[in-house]
Design an enzyme around this catalytic site. Structure first.
Site, PDB file in Angstrom:
ATOM      1  N   LEU A 149      38.439   3.388  86.770  1.00  0.00           N
ATOM      2  CA  LEU A 149      38.166   4.448  87.744  1.00  0.00           C
ATOM      3  C   LEU A 149      39.484   5.098  88.170  1.00  0.00           C
ATOM      4  O   LEU A 149      39.857   5.083  89.345  1.00  0.00           O
ATOM      5  CB  LEU A 149      37.401   3.904  88.945  1.00  0.00           C
ATOM      6  N   GLY A 150      40.186   5.665  87.184  1.00  0.00           N
ATOM      7  CA  GLY A 150      41.395   6.431  87.463  1.00  0.00           C
ATOM      8  C   GLY A 150      41.055   7.900  87.613  1.00  0.00           C
ATOM      9  O   GLY A 150      39.975   8.265  88.089  1.00  0.00           O
ATOM     10  N   ARG A 151      41.970   8.776  87.190  1.00  0.00           N
ATOM     11  CA  ARG A 151      41.726  10.219  87.325  1.00  0.00           C
ATOM     12  C   ARG A 151      40.470  10.639  86.573  1.00  0.00           C
ATOM     13  O   ARG A 151      39.576  11.273  87.126  1.00  0.00           O
ATOM     14  CB  ARG A 151      42.924  10.997  86.765  1.00  0.00           C
ATOM     15  N   ILE A 152      40.417  10.286  85.282  1.00  0.00           N
ATOM     16  CA  ILE A 152      39.284  10.709  84.462  1.00  0.00           C
ATOM     17  C   ILE A 152      38.017   9.974  84.885  1.00  0.00           C
ATOM     18  O   ILE A 152      36.951  10.579  85.025  1.00  0.00           O
ATOM     19  CB  ILE A 152      39.596  10.490  82.972  1.00  0.00           C
ATOM     20  N   ARG A 172      41.269  -3.371  87.604  1.00  0.00           N
ATOM     21  CA  ARG A 172      41.928  -4.660  87.835  1.00  0.00           C
ATOM     22  C   ARG A 172      41.696  -5.157  89.247  1.00  0.00           C
ATOM     23  O   ARG A 172      41.671  -6.359  89.502  1.00  0.00           O
ATOM     24  CB  ARG A 172      43.424  -4.536  87.546  1.00  0.00           C
ATOM     25  N   ILE A 226      35.714   7.553  75.557  1.00  0.00           N
ATOM     26  CA  ILE A 226      36.622   8.707  75.523  1.00  0.00           C
ATOM     27  C   ILE A 226      38.054   8.247  75.814  1.00  0.00           C
ATOM     28  O   ILE A 226      38.916   9.053  76.149  1.00  0.00           O
ATOM     29  CB  ILE A 226      36.180   9.803  76.514  1.00  0.00           C
ATOM     30  N   ARG A 228      40.459   5.177  74.060  1.00  0.00           N
ATOM     31  CA  ARG A 228      41.170   4.964  72.804  1.00  0.00           C
ATOM     32  C   ARG A 228      40.343   4.015  71.954  1.00  0.00           C
ATOM     33  O   ARG A 228      39.648   3.135  72.479  1.00  0.00           O
ATOM     34  CB  ARG A 228      42.566   4.343  73.041  1.00  0.00           C
ATOM     35  N   ASP A 252      34.221   9.404  70.968  1.00  0.00           N
ATOM     36  CA  ASP A 252      35.181  10.467  70.676  1.00  0.00           C
ATOM     37  C   ASP A 252      36.471   9.918  70.096  1.00  0.00           C
ATOM     38  O   ASP A 252      37.334  10.683  69.670  1.00  0.00           O
ATOM     39  CB  ASP A 252      35.487  11.255  71.962  1.00  0.00           C
ATOM     40  N   GLU A 257      42.167   6.553  63.327  1.00  0.00           N
ATOM     41  CA  GLU A 257      41.855   7.980  63.191  1.00  0.00           C
ATOM     42  C   GLU A 257      42.893   8.657  62.291  1.00  0.00           C
ATOM     43  O   GLU A 257      44.066   8.322  62.343  1.00  0.00           O
ATOM     44  CB  GLU A 257      41.893   8.661  64.562  1.00  0.00           C
ATOM     45  N   HIS A 275      37.677  13.142  68.297  1.00  0.00           N
ATOM     46  CA  HIS A 275      38.722  13.090  69.324  1.00  0.00           C
ATOM     47  C   HIS A 275      38.972  14.481  69.915  1.00  0.00           C
ATOM     48  O   HIS A 275      40.076  15.014  69.844  1.00  0.00           O
ATOM     49  CB  HIS A 275      40.016  12.508  68.746  1.00  0.00           C
TER      50      HIS A 275
END
Length: 311
Positions: A149-152, A172, A226, A228, A252, A257, A275
């Site tokens: 639950l960071g920025r994105i 965490r 979305i 890695r 994505d 890749e 991606h």
């Protein structure tokens, strides 16, 4: 000999109309047949390296630039950067998380909706000359778990709330005053949701989304990635999609890749995207502008934005 302000180790995927700022003298290292050899011969006196999330920044590169002060990364992911080598030298690393937050979160929602409503499978039916309407599920009322639950992740939660989804998350540690339910582990989160979205940084030694987490999502669940490819045990993910212990996935990002595992191609319960989370003209221009601005600020002795700090 030309005095360069920066070396750029990879071309940035920006709109064709975009031009780099003229206040920097930049060496396009990716045009050299032997980039490492060029650095070893010419790297002294250059303070900035312009990097790209999809290209490695190695210890050898860093060692070849004795005056390096900054690695300015185009993109949010820095899992291909040798952080230990930068730390030993005291080199600052910046990235561009805010520039792509909205578009990556939008992509997560698009994948989620596509996975739940089986948009990819429906497209294939129509193209094959068939017409059937198998029932899917309504998004409204489903439970969404966000791993990271960071920025994105926070923007995904905001968008999902508008769809009436019940939102929980795992970090965490719990976030004070968060309106969302906290789960103590990825497994606990996966067991209690209909949809699990990965929005965590890559680069860990072991994938946080293990076979146990994948199994916990369940045969009716959807996994969306979305983040890695490295954050998930991809072999276990494929096994679960093939044997039905995981209902579906919408992805994505992948390991290796763009040469992804061919097992994905045979699956009808997976939605695949190359991606494209930050692949909007607007996001790429913001990313490039911030990357070049940090380079110019470093050369001029001004402050930097979005300095990366390992968690």
């Amino acid at each position: 000999m030309t005095k360069y302000d920066a070396v750029q180790i990879a071309a940035f995927p920006v709109p064709e109309s975009y031009t780099a700022p003229t206040d920097l003298v930049i060496k396009a290292l990716f045009e050299e047949s032997n980039p490492q050899g060029w650095l070893e011969a010419n790297g002294a006196g250059i303070p900035v390296m312009l990097s790209h999330s999809g290209v490695a920044v190695t210890a050898d590169m860093i060692a070849a630039m004795p005056d390096l002060m900054l690695v300015a990364n185009f993109g949010v992911g820095v899992d291909l950067v040798d952080h230990a080598a930068l730390e030993r030298r005291g080199v600052v690393l910046t990235h561009t998380p805010d520039a792509l937050t909205d578009d990556v979160a939008d992509m997560a929602m698009a994948l989620m909706l596509g996975g739940i409503r089986r948009i990819g499978a429906g497209d294939r039916l129509v193209r094959a000359g068939r017409w059937s309407t198998p029932l899917t599920r309504s998004v409204r009322g489903l439970s969404l778990g966000i791993l990271g639950l960071g920025r994105i992740g926070s923007e995904i939660a905001r968008l999902a709330a508008a769809f009436g989804m019940d939102i929980s998350y795992h970090n965490r540690s719990a976030i004070a005053d968060s309106p969302y339910q906290y789960a103590n582990s990825p497994v606990e989160l996966a067991r209690t949701v209909d949809v699990l979205v990965a929005a965590i940084p890559g680069g860990g030694s072991e994938p946080l989304i293990s076979d146990i987490v994948i199994e916990a999502i369940g045969p009716d669940g959807l996994f969306v990635n979305i983040a890695r490819g490295s954050v998930v045990d991809e072999s276990a993910l494929l096994d679960a999609l093939e044997n039905g212990s995981l209902g579906a996935a919408a992805l994505d990002v992948f390991m290796n890749e763009p040469k992804i595992d061919p097992r994905f191609m045979a699956l009808d319960n997976v939605l695949l995207s190359p991606h494209r989370g930050s692949a909007t003209e607007e996001a790429r221009i913001r990313m490039a502008n911030e990357t070049y601005a940090n380079a110019a600020n470093c050369v001029a002795g001004r402050s930097l934005v979005d300095i990366y700090r390992q968690r």
